[in-house]
Motif scaffolding. Structure first.
Motif, PDB file in Angstrom:
ATOM      1  N   GLN A   2       0.839  -1.193   0.000  1.00  0.00           N
ATOM      2  CA  GLN A   2       0.000   0.000   0.000  1.00  0.00           C
ATOM      3  C   GLN A   2       0.878   1.248   0.000  1.00  0.00           C
ATOM      4  O   GLN A   2       1.815   1.349   0.792  1.00  0.00           O
ATOM      5  CB  GLN A   2      -0.923   0.037   1.223  1.00  0.00           C
ATOM      6  CG  GLN A   2      -1.793   1.280   1.306  1.00  0.00           C
ATOM      7  CD  GLN A   2      -2.782   1.375   0.152  1.00  0.00           C
ATOM      8  OE1 GLN A   2      -3.532   0.435  -0.101  1.00  0.00           O
ATOM      9  NE2 GLN A   2      -2.785   2.502  -0.557  1.00  0.00           N
ATOM     10  N   ALA A   3       0.565   2.168  -0.886  1.00  0.00           N
ATOM     11  CA  ALA A   3       1.196   3.486  -0.883  1.00  0.00           C
ATOM     12  C   ALA A   3       0.271   4.451  -0.154  1.00  0.00           C
ATOM     13  O   ALA A   3      -0.836   4.719  -0.626  1.00  0.00           O
ATOM     14  CB  ALA A   3       1.435   3.969  -2.315  1.00  0.00           C
ATOM     15  N   PRO A   4       0.663   4.955   1.006  1.00  0.00           N
ATOM     16  CA  PRO A   4      -0.165   5.939   1.716  1.00  0.00           C
ATOM     17  C   PRO A   4       0.433   7.336   1.561  1.00  0.00           C
ATOM     18  O   PRO A   4       1.399   7.548   0.829  1.00  0.00           O
ATOM     19  CB  PRO A   4      -0.047   5.470   3.150  1.00  0.00           C
ATOM     20  CG  PRO A   4       1.385   5.020   3.229  1.00  0.00           C
ATOM     21  CD  PRO A   4       1.770   4.493   1.862  1.00  0.00           C
ATOM     22  N   GLY A   5      -0.121   8.286   2.295  1.00  0.00           N
ATOM     23  CA  GLY A   5       0.513   9.596   2.393  1.00  0.00           C
ATOM     24  C   GLY A   5      -0.300  10.728   1.783  1.00  0.00           C
ATOM     25  O   GLY A   5      -1.104  10.529   0.878  1.00  0.00           O
ATOM     26  N   ARG A   6      -0.027  11.932   2.306  1.00  0.00           N
ATOM     27  CA  ARG A   6      -0.620  13.149   1.755  1.00  0.00           C
ATOM     28  C   ARG A   6       0.300  13.640   0.644  1.00  0.00           C
ATOM     29  O   ARG A   6       1.380  14.175   0.888  1.00  0.00           O
ATOM     30  CB  ARG A   6      -0.762  14.202   2.850  1.00  0.00           C
ATOM     31  CG  ARG A   6      -1.469  15.479   2.373  1.00  0.00           C
ATOM     32  CD  ARG A   6      -1.364  16.585   3.395  1.00  0.00           C
ATOM     33  NE  ARG A   6      -1.937  16.194   4.667  1.00  0.00           N
ATOM     34  CZ  ARG A   6      -1.421  16.519   5.847  1.00  0.00           C
ATOM     35  NH1 ARG A   6      -0.293  17.199   5.916  1.00  0.00           N
ATOM     36  NH2 ARG A   6      -2.001  16.142   6.960  1.00  0.00           N
ATOM     37  N   ILE A   7      -0.124  13.437  -0.600  1.00  0.00           N
ATOM     38  CA  ILE A   7       0.699  13.756  -1.765  1.00  0.00           C
ATOM     39  C   ILE A   7      -0.014  14.839  -2.569  1.00  0.00           C
ATOM     40  O   ILE A   7      -1.152  14.650  -3.009  1.00  0.00           O
ATOM     41  CB  ILE A   7       0.948  12.511  -2.621  1.00  0.00           C
ATOM     42  CG1 ILE A   7       1.607  11.424  -1.759  1.00  0.00           C
ATOM     43  CG2 ILE A   7       1.816  12.849  -3.831  1.00  0.00           C
ATOM     44  CD1 ILE A   7       1.730  10.081  -2.432  1.00  0.00           C
ATOM     45  N   PRO A   8       0.631  15.989  -2.770  1.00  0.00           N
ATOM     46  CA  PRO A   8      -0.070  17.117  -3.383  1.00  0.00           C
ATOM     47  C   PRO A   8      -0.357  16.908  -4.867  1.00  0.00           C
ATOM     48  O   PRO A   8       0.333  16.167  -5.563  1.00  0.00           O
ATOM     49  CB  PRO A   8       0.909  18.278  -3.179  1.00  0.00           C
ATOM     50  CG  PRO A   8       2.252  17.634  -3.096  1.00  0.00           C
ATOM     51  CD  PRO A   8       2.018  16.320  -2.406  1.00  0.00           C
TER      52      PRO A   8
END
Length: 828
Positions: free
Chosen positions: A476-482
């Protein structure tokens, strides 16, 4: 005895007596701070008793009846072993190092105050789940109970006794939940991806035309190195792994670069091209046990003590009210386990590396800045930095809509040109829920609960690999990515037009790449590209690692699968792989060059070299010396110091392209007049210079050269170990350790070609989880459990780590208690 001899004997006797007294005082001071690990202690605030079992490595397993008691005890144990490290970290993240060390750290504090890590952590706390806030509070209570019981410097640690000589008035403050959260900002900063690449591109542009700068940042070689996710696309607003894709200003920057350099690296290193990690997971169809195996080894800057702290956190009776039964690697100063396993699932991290930070060039006029044709008032605040032994220093922090002006805090030449300031926009400067994610990961029981936990992991964005006891594996790729309105985040952009602003919402979590039980039966991540951008939008980043490590792991895994069933021993062998993936490209080019003199004999070392970089390899020593000379001779004359190569796989790809262009301008040494060097000139000079260098360092007997004699690790304490006072440094630093491997080998022991061959990035820990029997899992830390110099567990794992050995990773109560050599009971 003659009179002069009697006088001399008395003097010697007095000196010996003083030495013995001082040694006794030192031993007493050192041992006074060692933690109590047997018997019983009262811990006010507990609701029930807690038991702590430690094995011979000092690794604690904590047993309690409630989450509050469990995490309070974790805070107490962290403080027992690592409080000075925790105190140092919180002063760093708050921009308050000068309160400890005086004026020498003011620039660090200015940079941290400007970005405001602690301010963001304060804003973050009330937005977390109430359970998370409560457990952060319980952890802080445990730390403070230890602190109350150790009021004197000598009780807390040798570092405090030494600090008292310089800063006698210092007393540690109470620990708070915000102190724990601020560490997440440090973690995010050191794993922030391509910010240095962005500024390096711009600085290189001051000396070279854009097309030549772009040569230094080649595209990812998808034709040779597989991405993590090899199939799937966004379909109907969600990522589907089965879906088919659709077709489709110099001065201010230099000041900004100096600001970034002033921020301490608490996890990573700037000496290499980013930091990395390896993780992979193999399904039971390919393993000897029929259950998955998971491996992880994050590559970070070496620290003394290690950044990681091994721990087991166990509810005596696992239930909805007390759901924790987790073993793994924690950060001292933070509750919970960051990487590890519970009774049902295991997980590992590598840096995803999305572009989550941009530099905006701004036009500032007085207290305003230009935005879409209007002069907008800057946001400002005052920050006072207290300085031990000196007067306080006050700075004004100024921000645009894009973030703080990072060039403001470093004195230097006055900005000039159309853009006169640089603002930093970074996802971690917005409050998030990563602390919630850590607790959710610790108690996840299946793939769905794991994905729900990962959805909370805002920053830093990580590649998460997964395995469980039912046999499932996943990624899984998570994160807050703009999401950017324009541009790709690779160059600093003008802030005044508004056309490069970020969208209000980041990439939706459901659209981030995810894989469950892939057909090939394994998943490999090593900071390589997540997915081919021809099949996936929006943009994650263009600045991946170039896949040399990941492809080598894939090749080794495929070979192992083809030869039979994989076991934990196979996984450990792969972790120790030292192969240099660029040797097969560069060595043939070196062999084709006309060469004369003693370097001919040195080059013969490469003729039958297998590319492995073992401790005893003469060929590895020579190859790496040649590689260093190739990079320095090819690029240092063309690039500003900040943008010069340090080594690593981006430069593999750059040189790969240049080898086919023998007359390319990069080969020419612009410092030589009336001469134009070609590819073969530089390769010839590199081989000759490498021979001369190694002859001076290792002697004239070429066959006696050893890579391990060049490639060594010094374990340096992050604070007093760099004091510049040799006797103080000797108290806390350890080593050297000779190491195999190299920057982009699987056994990733990094070094900087601009300096020497000393190691500046390492597998900071190693872990192999066996889902068929969790007690058969293995792990190792870089140094040891203790932060107390001269404690038996201060660096007792280091030599085993250097050899590639692993220790038992026990987690069941039966195995833990059987291996225990110390038992401490905490009572209310």
């Amino acid at each position: 005895m003659p009179r002069p001899l009697r006088w001399f004997a008395r003097v010697v006797t007095v000196l010996l007596a003083l030495a013995l007294v001082l040694a006794g005082v030192l031993v007493y001071t050192v041992r006074k701070s060692f933690p109590q690990v047997d018997g019983s202690l009262r811990l006010p605030g507990l609701t029930g008793s807690v038991e702590i079992y430690r094995d011979k490595s000092g690794i604690p397993h904590i047993y309690a009846d409630t989450p509050a008691d469990l995490f309070m005890a974790q805070g107490f144990v962290h403080a027992q072993d690592r409080f000075y490290e925790m105190d140092f970290r919180r002063h760093t993240t708050a921009g308050r190092l000068s309160e400890l060390y005086g004026s020498s750290t003011i620039e660090n504090d200015k940079a941290l105050r400007t970005m405001g890590w602690r301010r963001v952590a304060q804003e973050e706390l009330p937005g977390l789940a109430q359970e998370t806030q409560d457990l952060l509070g319980a952890y802080a209570k445990g730390v403070n109970t230890w602190l109350d019981a150790n009021p004197n410097a000598s009780d807390r640690g040798l570092e405090y006794s030494i600090l008292k000589l310089q800063n006698g008035s210092y007393r540690p403050e109470k620990w708070t939940a915000v102190d724990s959260l601020a560490w997440l900002k440090a973690m995010a900063w050191d794993l922030r991806s391509n910010l240095e690449d962005e500024i390096d591109r711009a600085l290189a542009l001051t000396k070279l035309p854009k097309e030549r700068v772009e040569q230094l940042y080649p595209g990812y070689p998808f034709d040779r190195h597989s991405p993590i996710v090899t199939a799937g696309a966004i379909q109907q607003g969600r990522f589907d792994q089965l879906a088919a894709p659709r077709q489709r200003a110099s001065t201010a920057l230099n000041q900004a670069a100096r600001t970034l350099e002033a921020v301490p690296d608490l996890m990573g290193t700037r000496d290499g091209d980013g930091i990395g990690s390896n993780s992979w997971v193999i399904s039971g169809e390919h393993t000897a046990s029929g259950k998955p195996l998971l491996a992880n080894d994050p590559h970070l800057a070496p620290q003394m003590p290690s950044i990681w702290y091994q721990v087991g956190l166990h509810c005596r009776k696992v239930s909805a009210e007390c759901p924790y039964d987790v073993t793994g690697f924690s950060f001292s100063g933070m509750p919970g386990v960051v990487i590890g396993h519970n009774a049902k699932v295991a997980w590992g991290f590598t840096n995803l590396g999305p572009d989550v930070a941009d530099l905006f060039l701004e036009q500032v006029d007085g207290e305003t800045y230009l935005y879409k044709g209007q002069q907008v008032k800057l946001e400002t605040r005052q920050e006072q930095i207290k300085v031990a032994g000196g007067a306080p220093v006050t700075i004004k922090v100024r921000s645009t809509r894009h973030g703080p002006l990072i060039n403001d805090v470093i004195a230097g030449a006055q900005p000039s040109g159309e853009a006169n300031a640089v603002a930093l926009q970074w996802t971690a400067l917005t409050p998030g829920r990563t602390a919630d994610a850590v607790f959710a990961l610790n108690k996840a029981g299946d793939w769905d609960e794991f994905k729900a936990a990962a959805a909370l992991f805002d920053v830093p964005a990580q590649n998460l690999v997964y395995a469980d006891t039912s046999g499932r594996i996943g990624y899984q790729a998570p994160g807050r990515i703009p999401v950017r309105a324009n541009g790709d985040g690779t160059w600093p952009v003008p802030g005044w037009t508004g056309e490069y602003d970020w969208n209000t919402a980041p990439i939706p979590y459901d659209q981030l790449p995810s894989v469950e039980d892939p057909a090939e039966g394994f998943i490999v991540t090593a900071n390589n590209a997540v997915i081919d951008p021809s099949r996936y939008r929006p943009l994650l980043t263009k600045d991946w690692s170039y896949g040399y490590r990941s492809q080598r792991i894939r090749d080794r895994v495929e070979e192992a699968v083809a030869n039979g069933k994989v076991d934990a021993g196979t996984m450990a062998e792969i972790q120790q792989d030292t192969y240099n993936g660029f040797a097969e490209t560069l060595v043939p080019a070196l062999m084709r060059v006309d060469l004369a003199g003693p370097s001919v004999q040195a080059r013969q070392l490469l003729e039958k070299w297998d590319g492995m970089q073992g401790l005893d390899s003469a060929a590895a020593a020579y190859f790496n010396a040649v590689w260093r000379q190739v990079l320095v001779r090819t690029f240092d004359d063309d690039l500003p110091a900040a943008a010069r190569p340090s080594g690593g796989d981006r430069w593999y790809e750059v040189i790969r392209g240049l080898l086919d262009l023998p007359e390319d301008p990069f080969w020419d040494d612009v410092t030589t007049k009336n001469r134009k060097e070609t590819r073969d000139d530089i390769l010839r000079q590199a081989m000759a210079s490498a021979y001369q260098e190694l002859s001076g360092l290792l002697g004239d007997d070429i066959k006696a050269w050893r890579w391990g004699d060049l490639h060594q690790l010094e374990l340096v304490n992050g604070s007093l170990g760099t004091s510049g006072i040799a006797p103080v440094e000797a108290l806390f630093n350890r080593g050297p350790l000779a190491l195999p491997g190299g920057k982009d080998a699987v056994n990733a022991t990094g070094w900087n070609v601009q300096r020497d061959y000393s190691v500046n990035a390492v597998p900071s820990m190693r872990m192999i989880v066996d889902l068929s029997d969790l007690d058969k899992s293995r792990w190792i830390n870089l140094t040891g459990a203790s932060g107390h110099a001269f404690h038996d567990n201060y660096w007792d794992q280091a030599e085993a780590w250097a050899r590639g050995d692993l220790l038992p990773m026990r987690s069941s109560a039966k195995a833990v208690k059987k291996a225990a050599v110390h038992t401490l009971k905490l009572n209310p």
